[in-house]
Scaffold this active site. Structure first.
Site, short mmCIF file in Angstrom:
data_model
loop_
_atom_site.label_atom_id
_atom_site.label_comp_id
_atom_site.label_asym_id
_atom_site.label_seq_id
_atom_site.Cartn_x
_atom_site.Cartn_y
_atom_site.Cartn_z
N GLU A 279 -0.91 -3.12 -8.97
CA GLU A 279 0.23 -2.43 -8.33
C GLU A 279 1.51 -3.25 -8.59
OE1 GLU A 279 3.05 -1.97 -4.57
OE2 GLU A 279 2.03 -3.91 -5.54
N ARG A 325 9.13 5.07 -1.00
CA ARG A 325 8.66 3.78 -1.79
C ARG A 325 8.22 4.10 -3.10
NH1 ARG A 325 8.05 -1.13 0.60
NH2 ARG A 325 6.60 -2.78 -0.48
N ARG A 327 6.36 2.85 -6.40
CA ARG A 327 5.70 1.82 -7.00
C ARG A 327 5.10 2.38 -8.04
NH1 ARG A 327 8.52 -0.36 -4.16
NH2 ARG A 327 8.76 -2.37 -2.97
#
Length: 493
Positions: A279, A325, A327
């Site tokens: 990640e 968010r 990622r």
């Protein structure tokens, strides 16, 4: 009661060194030992920090306990003479520290403040925290950066909430573990964690409170790597984004040397897990003109023999938490598994909002902004709007979703909320202008935890400042869990 004359006070003040104090000298000697690039007492930076890392915009202050009012509410009555003078002086210092920190953060700086006794007793801990904010400058081999020892005794946390259970379906290791977001997601799916590493001591404290163990420290050290078991199914890592010095056109294993990805790749090469789950920030996709991601994929596919489907940007808001968010997730399967296809999880389609995670009870007054600070934010935003910029504070509505919470606790002003349930307007700390009557406040650490999908049984044993940093640096658990579930499905677990 004896009183100091004006001349005596002036003489005492002159005796206190404003720079090159013992604590500064000690921290300076440790930073010099690992050849970091910084300046001291840089007057061109607001507040004249003791150490300035200009390129990375990191400001470090060394605060003596007396002059900067450590535990002030408990200690201010220790002054038996000239009480009024010392109270005014130290309270001015505390207010000035707060103003400097807030102004630097508004300018985009990361601010670190260390108490003098912490520097004297644990200089390595302070250096580690600075290095944690300097991923591109992180030195690889230094004797003082040993695998972390277990911090203080946390036996007061008797009920460890996230102990592994006996019904193990698969095993995994957790690199750059932070406070255990990956671990919670994978344990929810029946996984057992065989090894974890995290060098930040405050994060280790939180990890210990929730999982009953302290992660190993610096993963770049062979001493730490020696504790990794030979056999496990899945390697998880949220490693920092760093550029590579690429010699060849494509970039390979040796080109990543000197970065933390190299250590991840080295562990994969040695241990050959069945699958990997990495990640990183969304910006990795275009970092260094796309060369960084290209090199990572080339190493995983051609040097390490993994099938790696096209990495995907995953947004936390699509998996049940009200946070925008994004990622990048990178998944890989060892070619011995025979897996040649993989589909990332689809958005759940569940609509969520801040109201779903808002505190149920009235929030402590300390989270509400002062009238003066609120006015400062409004002026700051107006200045940027006049220039056509979108910078500035933002109030999230109950029906809205938050902006991304970020490492270091920065971005709190981008995630203010309107909460008019406040009943006590008595300031809990020294502020200018009083508590605002509009009900505008910061989110609490528990609300930040919920934005990342942490359950309410997750223990927060650290200060608010550390908690904001830890949750901002963590992962969105529901997005991790959904992706891990898809990985395990391919592995037939």
């Amino acid at each position: 009661m004896d009183k100091l004359t004006k001349e005596q006070r002036k003489k005492n003040m002159q005796a206190v060194k404003s720079k090159d104090s013992k604590i500064e000298q000690l921290l300076d000697s440790h930073l010099k030992a690992i050849e970091l690039d910084y300046t001291k007492n840089d007057s061109s930076v607001y507040g004249k920090p003791d150490f300035v890392f200009e390129k990375e915009k990191i400001a470090v202050f060394c605060d003596s306990e007396f002059w900067h009012g450590k535990d002030w509410e408990n200690r201010k009555n220790d002054h038996k003479s000239n009480t009024e003078f010392w109270h005014q002086k130290i309270e001015r210092n505390k207010e000035r520290d707060k103003e400097v920190t807030e102004e630097l953060e508004r300018q985009g700086w990361t601010v670190l403040r260390f108490w003098g006794k912490t520097i004297m007793k644990e200089p390595e801990k302070c250096v580690r925290e600075i290095l944690h904010c300097l991923p591109d400058e992180y030195p690889k081999e230094h004797t003082f950066l040993k695998a972390a020892e277990e911090p203080a005794d946390y036996d007061s946390f008797k009920n460890v909430p996230f102990l592994s259970r006996d019904k193990t379906k698969f095993t995994f290791i957790d690199l750059f573990a932070g406070i255990g977001g990956f671990r919670i997601a994978l344990q929810n799916l029946g996984g057992k964690c065989l090894f974890s590493s995290e060098w930040d001591t405050d994060a280790q404290k939180t990890y210990k409170a929730n999982f009953g163990e302290v992660p190993f420290g610096d993963i770049t050290l062979e001493e730490t790597k020696s504790h990794i078991p030979d056999n496990f199914d899945l390697l998880c890592a949220g490693f920092p984004c760093q550029a590579f010095s690429i010699a060849g056109r494509r970039g390979g294993f040796e080109d990543t040397r000197g970065t933390l990805f190299f250590d991840v790749a080295e562990i994969i090469k040695r241990k050959q897990p069945r699958a990997i789950f990495l990640e990183n920030v969304k910006g990795l996709r275009n970092h260094n003109g796309g060369k960084t991601l290209s090199t990572i994929l080339n190493v995983l596919e051609n040097d390490l023999n993994y099938f790696v489907p096209e990495p995907q940007i995953i947004n936390a808001k699509d998996f049940g938490v009200p946070q925008n968010r994004e990622r990048i997730f990178i998944v890989g399967f060892h070619k011995d598994t025979g897996i040649k296809k993989f589909s990332y999880p689809k958005p759940k389609g569940k609509k969520v909002s801040f109201l779903d995670i808002r505190e149920k009870s009235v929030v402590d007054t300390k989270y509400y902004l002062s009238t003066q600070y609120l006015e400062t934010l409004r002026k700051h935003k107006a200045r940027h709007e006049d220039k056509g910029n979108g910078f500035g504070y933002e109030v999230i509505s109950d029906s809205g979703i938050s902006n991304a919470i970020v490492v270091g606790g920065m971005g709190r002003e981008r995630n203010l909320v309107l909460d008019d349930r406040i009943t006590d307007f008595t300031p809990k700390t020294k502020i200018t202008g009083g508590v605002n009557r509009e009900g505008i406040r910061r989110m609490t650490p528990r609300e930040w935890a919920r934005l990342q999908g942490f359950p309410d049984k997750f223990i927060i044993p650290v200060s608010d400042t550390s908690a904001y940093k830890q949750f901002g640096n963590s992962v969105a658990i529901p997005a991790i869990q959904a992706t891990a579930k898809a990985i395990l499905s391919q592995l037939k677990v």
